[in-house]
Design a protein around this motif. Structure first.
Motif, PDB file in Angstrom:
ATOM      1  N   UNK C  13      -6.673  -1.942   3.877  1.00  0.00           N
ATOM      2  CA  UNK C  13      -6.924  -2.997   2.887  1.00  0.00           C
ATOM      3  C   UNK C  13      -6.022  -2.825   1.680  1.00  0.00           C
ATOM      4  N   UNK C  14      -5.801  -1.577   1.283  1.00  0.00           N
ATOM      5  CA  UNK C  14      -4.927  -1.322   0.130  1.00  0.00           C
ATOM      6  C   UNK C  14      -3.481  -1.638   0.491  1.00  0.00           C
ATOM      7  N   UNK C  15      -3.085  -1.291   1.718  1.00  0.00           N
ATOM      8  CA  UNK C  15      -1.718  -1.599   2.147  1.00  0.00           C
ATOM      9  C   UNK C  15      -1.490  -3.106   2.111  1.00  0.00           C
ATOM     10  N   UNK C  16      -2.473  -3.858   2.598  1.00  0.00           N
ATOM     11  CA  UNK C  16      -2.323  -5.323   2.576  1.00  0.00           C
ATOM     12  C   UNK C  16      -2.235  -5.836   1.139  1.00  0.00           C
ATOM     13  N   UNK C  17      -2.961  -5.188   0.231  1.00  0.00           N
ATOM     14  CA  UNK C  17      -2.975  -5.666  -1.159  1.00  0.00           C
ATOM     15  C   UNK C  17      -1.622  -5.480  -1.844  1.00  0.00           C
ATOM     16  N   UNK C  18      -0.866  -4.474  -1.449  1.00  0.00           N
ATOM     17  CA  UNK C  18       0.409  -4.207  -2.145  1.00  0.00           C
ATOM     18  C   UNK C  18       1.628  -4.708  -1.381  1.00  0.00           C
ATOM     19  N   UNK C  19       1.472  -4.954  -0.077  1.00  0.00           N
ATOM     20  CA  UNK C  19       2.631  -5.370   0.716  1.00  0.00           C
ATOM     21  C   UNK C  19       3.112  -6.744   0.275  1.00  0.00           C
TER      22      UNK C  19
END
Lengths: 148, 88, 148, 88
Positions: C13-19
């Motif tokens: 979820x964090x990866x999706x938020x910053x990608x």
């Protein structure tokens, strides 16, 4: 585990591979396909490799990292056609302490870029296709007749 | 043992990426005669049509390992010529 | 996004938020609950926080990282009861280049440990419960009568 | 405006983790009289039963920010006494 994959990469799989009850810190790195390169819009790219050597060198790099630091390393590099935002490379490093995990993760991505025989062919928005060489792009063929 | 007449020995070369495109092949066979080391391989390739772009400092792998210019090369070796790497 | 969570954390979820299409490198860090501490087997632990301050300080640290490097940062810290192997903290940092992503990720975990008011109470295999203070454990109560 | 008689002013203190256990409370009210700064708060807490373990260098937050020993403290402030941190 093969280090090269034709299928989309999942960082979670690498995290599961290195996690263990005694390891408290996991540093990871993911390289994604960007929508531009050298100021030019990119449509997609293709990775190819000298596969037996690439597999061997990935194994060497991991062994070096695991002997230099008390860590477990997982690594995968994608091959084939990729679109913008897809994962090109994923690395996960678990250690007892974060210092080791960060240092080993950094080591693995730097050595991979320096030593693993993988090549990248970018397709730009204008249809141009180029082989990318260490940050530069070497013009290979130009579509159409309008060369500015 | 007396020598049996056979095809003259060759060095098999694998080519990748831009070099494969330039030379129009992913695999080449060069007559082994006169090729003793990595430097000789590169010289021979550079003389081929399309080979001029292969620099004298180009990476060469012998049996899956990077090899220096004076590393020996023989017909039983797996030789690969590697354009600048771009993984990661 | 709240930085503190009572629910299990998902790095994805964090990866999706910053990608984002223009960011090619994502450095992440995950802290997991270890099965031992100071040589003693751990059964589980509980995180608590001074929540309004912890939320504010997490926001400050992220703003600092994002102003110092051209990156996007996501961060979550778990609260409540955790068992071995669960994710205690997850950080994802995306940047155009990996140097920035690694540097900012490291900055965020170091500052979090130094400045965010969160506390950890470990339960050991023998039933002992202790407050952990910067790597040390402060004995708070001991179960049973056999104190060696 | 003439002063209206009211309850004497207090400083409300939030306690966490080990300090909350030591003092048996997550929130305390101290008479504001004589408390001017963070140092005064810590001195007063250390004098309470169970308070001796609170060091003179203990972290104190005033209005959600870490505050130095001579940072002023008044009844309208949110004051929190923080044991050594252990997040991450």
């Amino acid at each position: 585990m093969a280090y090269l994959s034709q299928r989309p990469l999942e960082l979670n799989e690498l995290l599961r591979a290195v996690a263990a009850p005694e390891r408290g810190g996991v540093s990871s790195f993911v390289g994604l396909v960007r929508d531009h390169h050298g100021g030019r819009p990119v449509r997609g790219l293709a990775y190819s490799a000298y596969e037996p050597m690439a597999e061997a060198v990935c194994g060497e790099i991991i062994a070096e990292a695991e002997s230099r630091w008390p860590v477990r390393v997982a690594l995968q590099h994608r091959l084939g056609e990729l679109t913008i935002g897809e994962v090109a490379v994923a690395i996960a490093v678990a250690g007892n302490h974060r210092d080791e995990a960060f240092a080993a993760c950094r080591y693995v991505i730097e050595e991979l870029k320096r030593r693993v025989p993988i090549w990248k062919r970018e397709t730009y928005a204008d249809g141009t296709v180029e082989w990318v060489e260490e940050g530069r792009a070497k013009s290979e063929e130009r579509s159409g007749s309008s060369v500015s | 043992m007396p020598a049996v007449p056979s095809a003259p020995p060759v060095i098999r070369i694998q080519l990748f990426a831009r070099y494969a495109e330039l030379l129009g092949a992913t695999q080449l066979e060069l007559p082994a005669n006169g090729i003793n080391n990595v430097r000789d391989v590169l010289e021979r390739l550079r003389a081929l049509p399309g080979g001029a772009a292969i620099g004298a400092a180009t990476l060469v792998a012998v049996n899956l390992r990077q090899a220096k210019p004076d590393a020996p090369v023989s017909p039983s070796d797996e030789v690969a010529v590697l354009p600048p790497l771009a993984g990661g």
